[in-house]
Design an enzyme around this catalytic site. Sequence first.
Site, short mmCIF file in Angstrom:
data_model
loop_
_atom_site.label_atom_id
_atom_site.label_comp_id
_atom_site.label_asym_id
_atom_site.label_seq_id
_atom_site.Cartn_x
_atom_site.Cartn_y
_atom_site.Cartn_z
N ASP A 1 35.23 50.23 -58.40
CA ASP A 1 35.28 48.77 -58.43
C ASP A 1 33.92 48.26 -58.91
OD1 ASP A 1 35.38 46.03 -57.89
OD2 ASP A 1 36.54 46.30 -56.04
N HIS A 2 33.94 47.59 -60.06
CA HIS A 2 32.67 47.12 -60.64
C HIS A 2 32.03 46.01 -59.83
CE1 HIS A 2 30.23 48.21 -63.99
NE2 HIS A 2 31.25 48.49 -64.79
#
Length: 504
Positions: free
Chosen positions: A474-475
Amino acid sequence: MSADLNTGTREFILPDLGEGLTEAELISWKVEIGDEVHVDQMVVEVESAKSVVELPCPYAGRIVSLHANAGDTVSAGQALLSVAEAGSESGADTPASGGGAAEGAAASANADGESSGANLIGYGTSEPKTRSTKKRSFGGKHAATPDATSTAAPAVPTVIPDAPPQPPTEAPAPGNSSRSATGESSMDANDRVSPVSSPLVRKLAKDHGISAKNLPGTGPGGVVTRADVLAAVESGAGTAATNVPAGTAPTAQLHAGAERTAASAKVPAPVGQADRDTRTPITGLRKVVSERLTRSRQEIPEATIWLDVDATELLNTKRALEARTGEKYSLLSLVARFVVAGLKKYPIINSSIDTAAGEIVTHGDINLGLAAQTPRGLMVPVVHGAGEMSLRQLRDSVSETVGKAASGKFDPSELSGGTFTLNNYGVFGVDGSAPIINLPEVAMLGLGRIKDRPWVVDGELTVRKVMYLSFVFDHRACDGQEPSEFLTFVADCIENPISLLPEL
């Protein structure tokens, strides 16, 4: 759990399932009507969105009725069965439906034909009080049916009678029996009353514009089941009812039904298409998985990285370890040990996103989820406290968890609290994948199959055991550096397991 209206008869209701779960699908009954049961005897198996569980009966006595059939969806607070306590005679007079459930309208009808109000939760009478009813027998059971003076219009027949029907509130003139042959046949079909045991079956039928009590029942004793309703929906039985606006006059309804019938006749359906198609309702676990994966794709700005890894030394280490200890070690348990060490080294990977609070929650405990294909569908059971386990303890926990996947029967606590997921899709014979993150976690590691491939070792081409690692993150929680370093660390441990020793 509540006492029935009959003295000495008690109802066992579906208890609170916890974790916000409000309904479950009834898998199977372990008792039948007439069976004697004791306190805490397992009587029913249900499947919630989290797990499959068996429920014990809180009462002792004789089963006098079962209020749902296998395949029905039941809600928390809904009666499952009725038990006549030992020494009570009330159970002998309690009507019991085939397949288990009493017909609600008949069970609650008083001498005047009006509802007594003794209905299951979410279950109500559908007949107006202005209509008088009488009891009609179906296979030993009683169901409410209109008497000779009832004038309710049939539900949208496909033919127009010779004479317009009278409004429902007006009684026909005595002795007036002049109806055409077609009108007589149509009324007979709509006057049929079948027993319907489940309020959820009634609701499903109503949602599709069908009267469940007018369907032929295939359940025990002619009970209308969920499958009967779905079959009626597929055959188009509810189309006419759903397309007629509420409050439309009976004559207008008849003409509308005739026009639709004529229009549909102009466009014939492909021959045999309905017979070849299969429709499966998205319910239970499949519904939960669908919603979570859809939400994951919609919410998470994810990125995927991957590495090809020489696993030859990992296989050699596994064989040496087994020969030294005389114990079996799975490759999954060894990789899990490397993953735990990597999560300790890069704690941001062992995090989750609290969307409501707008926070990244870095977890102090490592609860390792193992994606597993089960007969119920995709599940992620969790090895809690994996960060504090030795290799032998982790091996045993992983083995126990994988063993339960064959049945898919996990306790709800085993399916919650994960902080990171390991997905071994190599067992399906594929090299790699871009996994979907298991909300609310921020990362997942996927393992591909191990296969002989050409590899360069010390400048020379040779054949090695190679596998692919796929890592999705998850950025919002991190950028590319930590995920890349974590994946490289795990890859190094696989290629040279002794490199993990400094981390232990």
